[in-house]
Write a protein that holds these residues in place. Structure first.
Motif, PDB file in Angstrom:
ATOM      1  N   PHE A  16     -23.523  26.081   0.684  1.00  0.00           N
ATOM      2  CA  PHE A  16     -23.993  24.957  -0.334  1.00  0.00           C
ATOM      3  C   PHE A  16     -24.418  23.949   0.578  1.00  0.00           C
ATOM      4  CE2 PHE A  16     -24.617  22.304  -4.607  1.00  0.00           C
ATOM      5  CZ  PHE A  16     -25.642  23.024  -5.230  1.00  0.00           C
ATOM      6  N   PHE A  17     -23.406  22.820   0.413  1.00  0.00           N
ATOM      7  CA  PHE A  17     -23.824  21.953   0.799  1.00  0.00           C
ATOM      8  C   PHE A  17     -24.417  21.181   1.566  1.00  0.00           C
ATOM      9  CE2 PHE A  17     -20.037  20.906  -2.139  1.00  0.00           C
ATOM     10  CZ  PHE A  17     -20.178  20.372  -3.208  1.00  0.00           C
ATOM     11  N   ASP A  18     -24.440  22.445   2.782  1.00  0.00           N
ATOM     12  CA  ASP A  18     -24.686  22.289   4.039  1.00  0.00           C
ATOM     13  C   ASP A  18     -26.204  22.218   3.704  1.00  0.00           C
ATOM     14  OD1 ASP A  18     -24.955  22.073   7.338  1.00  0.00           O
ATOM     15  OD2 ASP A  18     -25.944  24.019   6.573  1.00  0.00           O
ATOM     16  N   HIS A  19     -27.219  23.305   2.827  1.00  0.00           N
ATOM     17  CA  HIS A  19     -27.717  24.115   2.595  1.00  0.00           C
ATOM     18  C   HIS A  19     -28.692  21.943   2.203  1.00  0.00           C
ATOM     19  CE1 HIS A  19     -28.583  28.069   4.588  1.00  0.00           C
ATOM     20  NE2 HIS A  19     -28.052  27.942   3.433  1.00  0.00           N
ATOM     21  N   MET A  20     -27.845  22.143   1.444  1.00  0.00           N
ATOM     22  CA  MET A  20     -28.803  20.289  -0.051  1.00  0.00           C
ATOM     23  C   MET A  20     -28.951  19.450   0.946  1.00  0.00           C
ATOM     24  SD  MET A  20     -28.098  19.946  -3.522  1.00  0.00           S
ATOM     25  CE  MET A  20     -27.415  21.083  -4.061  1.00  0.00           C
ATOM     26  N   ALA A  58     -29.005  13.531  -1.047  1.00  0.00           N
ATOM     27  CA  ALA A  58     -27.428  12.616  -1.135  1.00  0.00           C
ATOM     28  C   ALA A  58     -26.275  13.557  -1.277  1.00  0.00           C
ATOM     29  CB  ALA A  58     -27.985  11.418  -2.083  1.00  0.00           C
ATOM     30  N   TYR A  59     -26.865  14.051  -2.319  1.00  0.00           N
ATOM     31  CA  TYR A  59     -25.787  15.262  -3.152  1.00  0.00           C
ATOM     32  C   TYR A  59     -24.944  15.708  -2.528  1.00  0.00           C
ATOM     33  CZ  TYR A  59     -22.866  17.579  -6.789  1.00  0.00           C
ATOM     34  OH  TYR A  59     -21.891  18.514  -7.273  1.00  0.00           O
ATOM     35  N   GLY A  60     -25.834  16.654  -1.955  1.00  0.00           N
ATOM     36  CA  GLY A  60     -25.173  17.546  -0.595  1.00  0.00           C
ATOM     37  C   GLY A  60     -24.143  16.538   0.885  1.00  0.00           C
ATOM     38  N   LYS A  61     -25.227  15.560   0.800  1.00  0.00           N
ATOM     39  CA  LYS A  61     -24.326  15.131   1.973  1.00  0.00           C
ATOM     40  C   LYS A  61     -22.921  14.801   1.407  1.00  0.00           C
ATOM     41  CE  LYS A  61     -27.720  13.374   4.476  1.00  0.00           C
ATOM     42  NZ  LYS A  61     -28.674  12.526   5.603  1.00  0.00           N
ATOM     43  N   GLY A  62     -22.612  13.811  -0.050  1.00  0.00           N
ATOM     44  CA  GLY A  62     -21.368  13.927  -1.146  1.00  0.00           C
ATOM     45  C   GLY A  62     -20.733  14.517  -0.479  1.00  0.00           C
ATOM     46  N   GLY A  63     -20.733  15.711  -0.846  1.00  0.00           N
ATOM     47  CA  GLY A  63     -20.394  16.999  -0.917  1.00  0.00           C
ATOM     48  C   GLY A  63     -19.648  17.126   0.428  1.00  0.00           C
ATOM     49  N   ARG A  87     -18.135  14.901   2.154  1.00  0.00           N
ATOM     50  CA  ARG A  87     -17.300  14.522   2.548  1.00  0.00           C
ATOM     51  C   ARG A  87     -16.383  14.591   0.737  1.00  0.00           C
ATOM     52  NH1 ARG A  87     -21.993  10.811   2.722  1.00  0.00           N
ATOM     53  NH2 ARG A  87     -21.842  10.085   0.805  1.00  0.00           N
ATOM     54  N   ALA A  88     -16.493  14.896  -0.145  1.00  0.00           N
ATOM     55  CA  ALA A  88     -16.162  15.338  -1.062  1.00  0.00           C
ATOM     56  C   ALA A  88     -14.776  16.403  -0.409  1.00  0.00           C
ATOM     57  CB  ALA A  88     -16.465  15.721  -1.915  1.00  0.00           C
ATOM     58  N   MET A  89     -14.944  17.501  -0.082  1.00  0.00           N
ATOM     59  CA  MET A  89     -14.512  18.425   0.560  1.00  0.00           C
ATOM     60  C   MET A  89     -13.422  18.016   1.923  1.00  0.00           C
ATOM     61  SD  MET A  89     -16.706  21.566   1.932  1.00  0.00           S
ATOM     62  CE  MET A  89     -15.419  22.801   1.766  1.00  0.00           C
ATOM     63  N   GLN A  90     -13.187  16.621   1.982  1.00  0.00           N
ATOM     64  CA  GLN A  90     -12.249  16.230   2.654  1.00  0.00           C
ATOM     65  C   GLN A  90     -11.431  15.593   1.922  1.00  0.00           C
ATOM     66  OE1 GLN A  90     -14.133  13.415   5.622  1.00  0.00           O
ATOM     67  NE2 GLN A  90     -15.864  15.253   5.973  1.00  0.00           N
ATOM     68  N   HIS A  91     -12.211  14.981   0.593  1.00  0.00           N
ATOM     69  CA  HIS A  91     -10.677  14.342  -0.105  1.00  0.00           C
ATOM     70  C   HIS A  91     -10.157  15.835  -0.861  1.00  0.00           C
ATOM     71  CE1 HIS A  91     -11.970  10.309   1.609  1.00  0.00           C
ATOM     72  NE2 HIS A  91     -12.766  10.840   1.627  1.00  0.00           N
ATOM     73  N   ASP A  92     -11.101  16.819  -1.633  1.00  0.00           N
ATOM     74  CA  ASP A  92      -9.955  17.757  -2.440  1.00  0.00           C
ATOM     75  C   ASP A  92     -10.792  16.988  -3.782  1.00  0.00           C
ATOM     76  OD1 ASP A  92      -8.864  20.351  -3.665  1.00  0.00           O
ATOM     77  OD2 ASP A  92      -6.788  18.356  -3.951  1.00  0.00           O
ATOM     78  N   ALA A  93     -11.591  16.881  -3.753  1.00  0.00           N
ATOM     79  CA  ALA A  93     -12.594  16.363  -4.869  1.00  0.00           C
ATOM     80  C   ALA A  93     -13.443  17.360  -5.558  1.00  0.00           C
ATOM     81  CB  ALA A  93     -12.747  14.553  -4.415  1.00  0.00           C
ATOM     82  N   LEU A  94     -13.895  18.360  -4.959  1.00  0.00           N
ATOM     83  CA  LEU A  94     -15.109  18.921  -5.403  1.00  0.00           C
ATOM     84  C   LEU A  94     -15.052  19.205  -7.126  1.00  0.00           C
ATOM     85  CD1 LEU A  94     -15.406  21.935  -3.013  1.00  0.00           C
ATOM     86  CD2 LEU A  94     -16.394  20.136  -2.942  1.00  0.00           C
ATOM     87  N   LYS A  95     -13.833  19.480  -7.580  1.00  0.00           N
ATOM     88  CA  LYS A  95     -13.602  19.609  -9.265  1.00  0.00           C
ATOM     89  C   LYS A  95     -14.292  18.106  -9.864  1.00  0.00           C
ATOM     90  CE  LYS A  95     -10.285  17.991 -11.441  1.00  0.00           C
ATOM     91  NZ  LYS A  95      -8.819  17.729 -12.115  1.00  0.00           N
TER      92      LYS A  95
END
Length: 292
Positions: A99-103, A150-155, A157-165
């Protein structure tokens, strides 16, 4: 039911490695095209004076008023000329990394199926009407288009921080169920509202929900429901400000701060909230006349 998703673990038969599938526009039945037309006519009668100017401009620019389910190739051609986005078909909800890669690469994933005629008012899984009618007009707005990239790119990065919630809540309360302070008053732009006949009225007219000025950490702390009307709506002052906050915020330390704080329940008000309208919460208690 609260913050849940349901998805397959690997691409199903017929899907590419990136989970894309042919839309199969030629396979839609007359009944399916008629269902789209019914939903489209009902919503477009309701949205003037309710939907944001940006959404209504996108609806017109993309010529979604043409009869029948839109052809993704034709729709993408129009959208690419406006903001560089395209619409791609997927078999359903896809994994977060896909999802994040496409976005992040300006590809909006959309389901290619449409609800049955007896499901006009509610469908848990997003269908082509929710995805295309609800989301795609906003992608014709240059600022909001930049926000979603920007949200997709942030997603990613968020996966690396265990912060998807936390990032998922930002998506929910902006892209899906956001309100904006347009010059003429509060307006809806979130796809979950503009594609819903009942919530298009509830979000602006019902006295039950709180309408709160957008605050990034507050939004990311707030739980949500996927099976009912929202009891907190967050109001952005402009899409420019939403984009600025997304681009300029260092999310890594913010995630650590959020992990140290309790979550906020779906209908809760906090002492430092900037409340635009304080709700009665009658819907949550079962007393609202809007309740189905």
């Amino acid at each position: 039911m609260t913050e849940e998703t349901h998805m397959l673990a690997s691409p199903p038969a017929g899907a590419a490695a990136d989970w894309t599938i042919p839309q199969g526009w030629e396979n839609y039945t007359a009944e399916e095209h008629s269902t789209w037309d019914t939903l489209f006519a009902r919503q477009t009668r309701l949205l003037p004076g309710r939907a944001s100017d940006a959404y209504l401009r996108g609806l017109e620019a993309l010529r979604l008023s043409e009869s029948g389910i839109p052809n993704f190739e034709e729709l993408s051609e129009r959208l690419m000329k406006l903001t560089g986005w395209q619409v791609i078909a997927v078999p359903g909800l896809v994994p977060d990394d896909v999802f994040f890669d496409h976005m992040a690469n300006r590809r909006f994933v959309a389901g290619n199926f449409i609800r049955r005629p007896d499901q006009l008012d509610y469908l848990q899984e997003p269908d082509v009407f929710h995805d295309v009618f609800g989301h795609v007009p906003m992608l014709a707005d240059p600022v909001f288009a930049d926000y979603l990239e920007a949200y997709g790119k942030g997603g990613q990065r968020a996966m690396q921080h265990d912060a998807l919630k936390y990032l998922g809540r930002l998506y929910w309360y902006t892209v899906e169920f956001g309100l904006i302070a347009d010059p003429d008053g509060l307006r809806i732009y979130g796809s979950g509202i503009v594609s819903s006949f009942a919530e298009s009225k509830f979000a602006l007219d019902d006295p039950s929900p709180h309408r709160i000025a957008f605050d990034l950490p507050r939004v990311m702390r707030t739980e949500y429901r996927i099976d009912d009307f929202q009891q907190n709506y967050f109001v952005v002052p402009s899409f420019d400000e939403l984009l600025r906050l997304t681009v300029e915020t260092d999310f890594a330390p913010l995630y650590e701060q959020l992990k140290a704080q309790p979550d906020v329940s779906v209908a809760e008000l906090l002492p430092d909230d900037r409340v635009i309208t304080q709700g009665t919460q009658e819907y949550a208690s079962g007393k609202s006349s809007t309740r189905p």
